[in-house]
Design a protein around this motif. Structure first.
Motif, PDB file in Angstrom:
ATOM      1  N   ASP A 146      43.841  34.940  35.989  1.00  0.00           N
ATOM      2  CA  ASP A 146      44.139  36.359  35.825  1.00  0.00           C
ATOM      3  C   ASP A 146      42.916  37.178  36.219  1.00  0.00           C
ATOM      4  N   PRO A 147      43.104  38.461  36.547  1.00  0.00           N
ATOM      5  CA  PRO A 147      41.991  39.300  37.028  1.00  0.00           C
ATOM      6  C   PRO A 147      40.795  39.317  36.094  1.00  0.00           C
ATOM      7  N   ASP A 148      41.015  39.285  34.781  1.00  0.00           N
ATOM      8  CA  ASP A 148      39.901  39.290  33.840  1.00  0.00           C
ATOM      9  C   ASP A 148      39.059  38.023  33.982  1.00  0.00           C
ATOM     10  N   ALA A 149      39.719  36.875  34.197  1.00  0.00           N
ATOM     11  CA  ALA A 149      38.994  35.617  34.355  1.00  0.00           C
ATOM     12  C   ALA A 149      38.222  35.588  35.674  1.00  0.00           C
ATOM     13  N   ILE A 150      38.785  36.208  36.703  1.00  0.00           N
ATOM     14  CA  ILE A 150      38.121  36.231  38.008  1.00  0.00           C
ATOM     15  C   ILE A 150      36.937  37.196  37.994  1.00  0.00           C
ATOM     16  N   GLY A 151      37.092  38.306  37.300  1.00  0.00           N
ATOM     17  CA  GLY A 151      36.004  39.259  37.125  1.00  0.00           C
ATOM     18  C   GLY A 151      35.480  39.832  38.426  1.00  0.00           C
ATOM     19  N   LEU A 152      34.173  39.738  38.623  1.00  0.00           N
ATOM     20  CA  LEU A 152      33.523  40.347  39.784  1.00  0.00           C
ATOM     21  C   LEU A 152      33.926  39.705  41.097  1.00  0.00           C
ATOM     22  N   TYR A 153      34.543  38.546  41.033  1.00  0.00           N
ATOM     23  CA  TYR A 153      34.888  37.834  42.266  1.00  0.00           C
ATOM     24  C   TYR A 153      36.312  38.142  42.739  1.00  0.00           C
ATOM     25  N   PHE A 154      36.952  39.136  42.139  1.00  0.00           N
ATOM     26  CA  PHE A 154      38.319  39.468  42.541  1.00  0.00           C
ATOM     27  C   PHE A 154      38.368  39.890  44.009  1.00  0.00           C
ATOM     28  N   GLY A 155      37.458  40.762  44.422  1.00  0.00           N
ATOM     29  CA  GLY A 155      37.420  41.213  45.816  1.00  0.00           C
ATOM     30  C   GLY A 155      37.131  40.087  46.784  1.00  0.00           C
ATOM     31  N   PRO A 156      36.049  39.309  46.568  1.00  0.00           N
ATOM     32  CA  PRO A 156      35.768  38.177  47.458  1.00  0.00           C
ATOM     33  C   PRO A 156      36.908  37.157  47.511  1.00  0.00           C
ATOM     34  N   LEU A 157      37.606  36.970  46.380  1.00  0.00           N
ATOM     35  CA  LEU A 157      38.723  36.032  46.367  1.00  0.00           C
ATOM     36  C   LEU A 157      39.849  36.523  47.269  1.00  0.00           C
ATOM     37  N   GLN A 158      40.170  37.801  47.193  1.00  0.00           N
ATOM     38  CA  GLN A 158      41.233  38.348  48.031  1.00  0.00           C
ATOM     39  C   GLN A 158      40.862  38.256  49.507  1.00  0.00           C
ATOM     40  N   GLN A 159      39.605  38.516  49.813  1.00  0.00           N
ATOM     41  CA  GLN A 159      39.156  38.438  51.202  1.00  0.00           C
ATOM     42  C   GLN A 159      39.240  37.003  51.722  1.00  0.00           C
ATOM     43  N   ALA A 160      38.772  36.049  50.911  1.00  0.00           N
ATOM     44  CA  ALA A 160      38.831  34.644  51.330  1.00  0.00           C
ATOM     45  C   ALA A 160      40.268  34.161  51.408  1.00  0.00           C
ATOM     46  N   LEU A 161      41.135  34.651  50.521  1.00  0.00           N
ATOM     47  CA  LEU A 161      42.545  34.279  50.557  1.00  0.00           C
ATOM     48  C   LEU A 161      43.199  34.761  51.848  1.00  0.00           C
TER      49      LEU A 161
END
Length: 351
Positions: A146-161
Motif C-alpha cells: 500500500d502507498p503508506d508502506a511504499i512511502g518515499l519510493y512511490f514515485g520511483p516505483l511508478q516510474q520503474a513499473l
C-alpha cells in the motif's frame, strides 16, 4: 682439490641455504582462511535438507568472497528458511554486489525475510539500480504494497513499473513475458491491456497453464465469475490429470467459499503430484478450515518428513499443535528448528 676451495664451496652452500630459507619464511600479510572445496556443496545440501547447523554453514558460505555468482545466488534460494538478523545483514550486503544475478537473488530473499511494512526501506533504492533486470526485480518485490508502506519510493516505483511494462510490451512473441505483463496490468486494474497481453501469450502458447490461470483471475476481477469457471472447466476437461489445474480449481473454489469442493480438488492435486509441498500446504489449510485438524496436521507432517527445512509448513504445524494443546509436539518441532537455526525469531516467542 685444494682445501681453500672446499671452504669456498661450503660458504657458498651456506649462503644459498640461507637465501632459500629466507625466501620461504619471508613475512607476508595473513590471508583469509579458505574453506575446503567440498564445503560449499555440503552447506547447500545441509540447508536444503534442514540438517542441524544448516543456518551456520549457510551464513559462513555467504561470507565468502570467492564464490561464483551462480553459486552465491543458489545460497539465497535457501536463505528464506533460515531468517535471523545475520541473514538479513548478509542479504543487504549483497544488494551492492557487482553481479546483477546476485543482487536479484538477494532481493528475492529479502522479499521473504522482511514484512511488507519494512521492505520498501531496504529495496526502494534498487529501483534506481544501473541494471534493468535488478530494477524490475525490485518492482516485483514491492508491487502490491500500500502507498503508506511504499512511502518515499512511490514515485520511483511508478516510474520503474512503467519502464518494466514498456520492456515487456516490446516482447510480444514471448509468452512468459506477456503473462508477466498481464499480471502487472491486473495489479493496476487495467483489465483491457491485461487481456490483450494474455491473448498474445495464448496465441504464442495456446496450452500455457499459467496463462489460463491468469485469465481466470482476470475474469474474476471483472466480476465474470461464471466465465472464469468455464475457462477453468474447459481446461480441466482437456487435462483432468493436471495437478496444476486441480490446484487452481481448489483455489477458485476457496475464493468462492466452497471449501468442501475445494477439499476434493486439493486432494486430487496432491494425489497427482504428492511431492509438491505447496499442494499439501493448501490441502492442510482447507482441512483445518473444515475443522479436520488431525488430517491437516498429518499433511504438514508429511511435508516436513520430506522437507525438514520447510519453515512455512513447520510454523503452521506448530500453530495447529498449539490449538489442540499438544505442547510436547510443539517442543519437538521447536527443538528441531533450534538445531537448524538457533537465531530463528520464532524461538524467542517460546510456547
Amino acid at each position: 682439490m685444494p682445501r681453500h676451495r672446499h671452504y669456498l664451496i661450503a660458504v657458498l652452500l651456506l649462503i644459498l641455504v640461507s637465501v632459500v630459507i629466507g625466501y620461504l619464511s619471508r613475512s607476508e600479510a595473513p590471508t583469509a582462511p579458505t574453506l575446503p572445496p567440498h564445503s560449499y556443496a555440503k552447506a547447500l545440501r545441509m540447508a536444503h535438507n534442514g540438517q542441524p547447523g544448516a543456518a551456520r554453514v549457510l551464513y559462513q558460505q555467504l561470507q565468502r568472497n570467492d564464490l561464483a555468482p551462480i553459486r552465491r545466488a543458489a545460497l539465497y534460494a535457501e536463505l528464506a528458511n533460515y531468517p535471523s538478523p545475520k541473514a538479513l545483514e548478509l542479504a543487504k550486503l549483497d544488494l551492492q554486489h557487482d553481479e546483477p544475478l546476485v543482487r536479484r537473488a538477494a532481493i528475492a530473499s529479502i522479499r521473504q525475510l522482511l514484512p511488507a511494512t519494512q521492505r520498501s526501506l531496504v529495496l526502494g533504492p534498487l529501483l534506481d539500480d544501473d541494471d534493468q533486470s535488478v530494477r524490475f526485480a525490485a518492482v516485483d518485490a514491492l508491487l502490491g504494497l500500500d502507498p503508506d508502506a511504499i512511502g518515499l519510493y512511490f514515485g520511483p516505483l511508478q516510474q520503474a513499473l512503467d519502464q518494466f511494462q514498456q520492456a515487456l510490451e516490446a516482447q510480444p512473441e514471448d509468452p512468459a513475458a506477456q503473462i508477466h505483463l498481464a499480471r502487472l496490468y491486473l495489479h493496476e486494474h487495467d483489465y483491457q491491456r491485461a487481456d490483450a497481453a494474455l491473448q498474445r501469450s495464448l496465441k504464442a502458447s495456446p496450452e500455457s497453464l499459467e496463462a489460463l490461470a491468469t485469465q481466470v483471475r482476470l475474469l474474476e476481477r471483472q466480476g465474470q465469475h461464471d466465465a472464469s469457471r468455464q475457462v477453468l472447466g474447459k481446461a480441466l476437461a482437456l487435462q483432468p490429470d493436471s495437478a496444476f489445474l486441480q490446484h487452481q480449481l481448489g483455489l477458485w473454489l476457496t475464493r468462492h467459499d466452497q471449501h468442501e469442493y475445494a477439499l476434493l480438488a486439493f486432494s486430487r492435486a496432491v494425489e497427482l503430484q504428492p511431492d509438491d509441498p505447496d499442494y499439501r500446504y493448501a490441502l492442510a489449510l482447507t482441512l483445518h478450515q473444515l475443522e479436520q485438524v488431525e488430517a491437516a496436521q498429518k499433511q504438514l507432517e508429511t511435508v516436513l518428513s520430506r522437507q525438514p527445512a520447510n519453515r512455512k509448513a513447520r510454523l503452521l504445524l506448530i500453530q495447529y499443535w498449539k490449538e489442540t494443546g499438544q505442547l510436547q509436539n510443539v517442543q519437538v518441532l521447536l527443538a528441531e528448528l533450534e538445531r537448524q537455526n538457533p537465531d530463528d525469531p520464532i524461538l524467542q516467542q517460546g510456547l
